[in-house]
Write an enzyme that holds these catalytic residues in place. Structure first.
Site, mmCIF file in Angstrom:
data_model
loop_
_atom_site.group_PDB
_atom_site.id
_atom_site.type_symbol
_atom_site.label_atom_id
_atom_site.label_comp_id
_atom_site.label_asym_id
_atom_site.label_seq_id
_atom_site.Cartn_x
_atom_site.Cartn_y
_atom_site.Cartn_z
ATOM 1 N N GLU A 226 0.878 -1.181 0.000
ATOM 2 C CA GLU A 226 0.000 0.000 0.000
ATOM 3 C C GLU A 226 0.906 1.219 0.000
ATOM 4 O OE1 GLU A 226 -3.264 0.135 -0.177
ATOM 5 O OE2 GLU A 226 -3.763 -1.990 0.057
ATOM 6 N N CYS A 260 -2.272 9.392 2.729
ATOM 7 C CA CYS A 260 -1.866 8.814 1.441
ATOM 8 C C CYS A 260 -2.850 9.131 0.325
ATOM 9 C CB CYS A 260 -1.678 7.308 1.568
ATOM 10 S SG CYS A 260 -3.150 6.475 2.164
#
Ligand code: NAD
Length: 473
Positions: A226, A260
């Site tokens: 990720e 993010c």
């Protein structure tokens, strides 16, 4: 293992060293003992984890305040309640998800059973990042437990208070043989990655992601990565601009941009840019007051290294700053900042910003925006603001990103039926909701035959001596 120093920041002291080989061996022994496989054991662990969340809400919020000066609302909304909702959803669907699947079968297998079993991988490593230090570690950990794995969790060493909270609290609720915690940073990770693991789930930057991937290939260990990147926002002139500004700025300034999936930069026409900037000024004043540094709702930058990086970006953008631009090193504070008329050659367009600076890159239209997006690495998310269905369709069909959200930011995370993950430089694999369970599950296909005479007769053409006639039967 940390103390407050004079100016209220945390003085780091190293956690107790652990023997990593021993931890990995213990994890392996536990998995081999079979205790993590029974569904009842898994459910018990997950219920206990839920209890941990319920009973430690304040301690979790306190850790986030220490690490990031996170406001209570953001701590609850983006981590504590988020974890509770995801886990409740897992528990509600647990029986359904764990059932072996019976896929459709053809006429040839009418007498057979065709089954897909949900097998745990074994020993799973979950590595977290510091920006959402609870959510990014505990959410995949829960998925790994639900799938019947033994889990080694490695919190980020940069979120000191949260790492300590996890090390102290998890063992009180979860089976200490099956959920093991290793605190530390690159040094511990380097050692850990030498060992054979059965699955690695890593959240963090792309550069370290490549190190993790390279280490995993040595043992053929499957991974979920990720990662990050620059997530663009395209805005056209068909939108409700007041609402658009609020939705973009909220997604950008939660956790002061250390998210993010934060909008990294905006692509829009000059006309939209001017409107966006004007409305932003009012919205920011309304949200954070005349002096945003005094607002209790803005987080602080995680550490001095990241602060200096952001300070350099503000300084390099000086001539183009339309809103904000202030910073205070003592307080690790960077004001919400909007930069106008940015071009690809500006420093701010090089790397993921990961802070409260929002550049606007003028483009003529959606086609130019598509070209711009496609000329760069694939982003984690693409945000599109438009009420023109043709425009949205063009962006959906002609770009590649981990995910998309149309007419909002960040809210896609709240939909547990939408798997979350990146593509290309923004990551490999996905999780959330059922996808978390599936990610940590090896889908083991199995054909079960029987000895019925008719079945044997029908399939006997496969035995030698071969002849065309036998196959026709
Ligand atoms: P990071 O890459 O610095 O650290 C992540 C983890 O890797 C930490 O646990 C750290 O201890 C470990 N690590 C650091 N150096 C290492 C090395 N040399 N070898 C092995 N392991 C090492 O990432 P970060 O700064 O904590 O997080 C920020 C980045 O993470 C941003 O790029 C952001 O976009 C990304 N991110 C992605 C997601 C997502 O879900 N896709 C979520 C949050 C953050």
């Amino acid at each position: 293992h940390d103390t407050m120093n004079g100016n209220g920041t945390l003085a780091h002291s190293k956690p107790k060293p652990v023997n990593i080989s021993e931890v990995v061996q213990k994890a392996r022994n536990t998995f081999n003992s079979g205790i993590t496989r029974p569904l009842d054991w898994r459910k018990k662990q997950l219920k206990s984890l839920l209890k941990m969340y319920e009973e430690n809400k304040n301690a979790m919020i306190d850790a986030l305040v220490k690490d990031l000066r996170r406001s209570k609302t953001e701590a609850i909304l983006l981590e504590v309640d988020y974890l509770i909702n995801d886990l409740s959803n897992t528990l509600n669907n647990f029986d359904e998800w764990t059932k072996p699947e019976q896929p459709p079968k053809g006429i040839v297998n009418v007498l057979d059973d065709v089954v897909i079993y949900n097998d745990p991988y074994g020993v799973v490593l979950v590595v977290g990042a510091w920006n959402y230090p609870l959510q990014l570690l505990l959410l995949p950990m829960a998925g790994a437990i639900a799938a019947g794995n033994v889990v080694i969790v490695k919190p980020s060493e940069l979120a000191v208070a949260t790492s300590q909270f996890i090390a102290e609290t998890l063992p009180k609720y979860l089976d200490n043989d099956a959920v093991l915690i290793i605190e530390g940073g690159p040094e511990e990770m380097t050692e850990l990655l030498k060992h054979k693991l059965d699955y690695i789930f890593y959240t963090g930057g792309t550069n370290v992601g490549k190190i993790v991937y390279a280490a995993a290939t040595k043992h053929l260990t499957p991974v979920t990565l990720e990662l990050g990147g620059k997530s663009p926002v395209y805005i056209d002139n068909t939108v409700d601009m007041e609402v658009t500004v609020k939705r973009v700025l909220w997604g950008k300034f939660i956790n002061v941009g250390q998210t993010c999936i934060a909008p990294d930069y905006i692509l829009c026409s000059k006309e939209v840019q001017d409107k966006f900037v004007e409305i932003s000024k009012n919205v920011l004043k309304e949200w954070y007051g005349e002096d945003p540094q005094k607002s209790p709702d803005l987080c602080r930058i995680i550490n001095n290294r990241h602060f200096s990086r952001l300070q350099a970006l503000v300084d390099a953008s000086k001539d183009k700053i339309a809103v904000g631009g202030r910073y205070d090193a003592q307080d690790r504070f960077v004001a919400p900042t909007i930069v106008k008329n940015v071009t690809t050659s500006d420093k701010i367009m090089e790397d993921e910003i990961f802070g409260p600076i929002l550049p606007i890159v003028p483009v003529e239209n959606a086609y130019e925006a598509i070209q711009f997006i496609n000329s760069r690495e694939k982003p984690l998310v693409l945000y599109v603001f438009s009420t023109n269905k043709e425009v949205t369709k063009k962006l959906v069909e002609n770009t590649s990103s981990g995910g998309m959200c149309v007419n909002d930011t960040v809210m896609q995370m709240g939909v547990d039926t939408l798997p979350f993950g990146g593509v290309g430089n923004s990551g490999i694999g996905a999780y959330h909701g059922k996808k978390s369970f599936d990610t940590f599950t090896h889908k083991k296909s199995c054909l079960v035959r029987n000895f019925a005479a008719i079945g044997e007769k029908l399939a006997s053409g496969r035995y030698p001596p071969y002849s065309d006639g036998k196959l026709k039967l």
